[in-house]
Design a protein around this motif. Sequence first.
Motif, short mmCIF file in Angstrom:
data_model
loop_
_atom_site.label_atom_id
_atom_site.label_comp_id
_atom_site.label_asym_id
_atom_site.label_seq_id
_atom_site.Cartn_x
_atom_site.Cartn_y
_atom_site.Cartn_z
N UNK A 97 -4.18 1.45 -5.76
CA UNK A 97 -2.97 1.12 -6.51
C UNK A 97 -1.99 0.45 -5.57
N UNK A 98 -1.10 -0.36 -6.15
CA UNK A 98 -0.07 -1.03 -5.37
C UNK A 98 1.30 -0.44 -5.72
N UNK A 99 2.21 -0.52 -4.76
CA UNK A 99 3.54 0.05 -4.92
C UNK A 99 4.57 -1.02 -4.58
N UNK A 100 5.76 -0.91 -5.22
CA UNK A 100 6.76 -1.95 -5.03
C UNK A 100 8.10 -1.35 -4.59
N UNK A 101 9.15 -2.19 -4.63
CA UNK A 101 10.47 -1.75 -4.17
C UNK A 101 11.04 -0.62 -5.03
N UNK B 229 6.73 7.41 -10.02
CA UNK B 229 5.85 6.80 -11.01
C UNK B 229 4.54 6.38 -10.36
N UNK B 230 3.49 6.38 -11.14
CA UNK B 230 2.18 5.97 -10.62
C UNK B 230 2.23 4.52 -10.16
N UNK B 231 1.39 4.20 -9.19
CA UNK B 231 1.32 2.83 -8.70
C UNK B 231 0.67 1.90 -9.71
N UNK B 232 0.75 0.63 -9.45
CA UNK B 232 0.14 -0.37 -10.31
C UNK B 232 -1.35 -0.47 -9.94
N UNK B 233 -2.20 -0.14 -10.90
CA UNK B 233 -3.63 -0.06 -10.63
C UNK B 233 -4.20 -1.44 -10.29
N UNK B 234 -4.89 -1.51 -9.13
CA UNK B 234 -5.56 -2.75 -8.71
C UNK B 234 -7.06 -2.64 -8.95
N UNK B 235 -7.63 -1.55 -8.47
CA UNK B 235 -9.05 -1.26 -8.70
C UNK B 235 -9.15 0.19 -9.14
N UNK C 291 0.84 -1.19 0.00
CA UNK C 291 0.00 0.00 0.00
C UNK C 291 0.88 1.25 0.00
N UNK C 292 0.29 2.40 -0.32
CA UNK C 292 1.04 3.65 -0.39
C UNK C 292 1.71 3.96 0.94
N UNK C 293 1.05 3.60 2.04
CA UNK C 293 1.63 3.91 3.34
C UNK C 293 2.92 3.15 3.60
#
Length: 215
Positions: free
Chosen positions: A37-41, A27-33, A2-4
């Motif tokens: 959005x989801x975020x990675x390393x 960069x924008x997160x990976x859209x889930x709904x 999550x963004x947090x």
Amino acid sequence: MRLAEPSEHSGVPTATTRYHLRERLLPAGHRITATRSAYDKEHLRRLRLVQALIQVGRMPVSAAREVLAAVEDDSLDQLARLGVAVEALPHGPEPDESSPSTAVARRTAAELLRRCARHFNSALADSSQAFGMLVAAIAALHHLGYACDTAPLLPHAQQAAQLAVVDLDLAEEFAIPAEQVAAAVALTVLYELVLLSLRRPAEAEESNKRYGSGS
């Protein structure tokens, strides 16, 4: 994540992370709904880089955005990408063309580059912002009556060339070209602060040896 979570791992407040997203520094997160959005390393790494450039390097947001855009520009080769990124870094004041010292400084800077052509021939062209910053510094030295011919400047140029080798050796420890460019930019900004931080106490110690007790 999550963004947090990138915020928690980096120590950056979530509100600041959202601001960086709005300013296109992340960069924008990976859209889930539609609303999540989801975020990675990669987001975490970029968030840490952004904070280093802005908070430690005191880089304006607009300059940081330009630098990061160059880092991600796949249309450029590695040399061009690094050149664009470094040129986008904040520089010092432009030379005062109305000052007589500026003409003297340009001749001195050109002679310095001629004598150090092996290190600076392509990197410090007379149209670059770095060259303008060099001219402005030499002009200020000349105006104040301090030594500013090539003799006292040569050791600084030679040391800068050696430090560039160290910086790029460190950057090349990363496997991905974009990460190498990002590392080179970060090292340029942050190691300048390291150099300044070390130079001042070194000069204090040398002053103590020359004029104090030497203890």
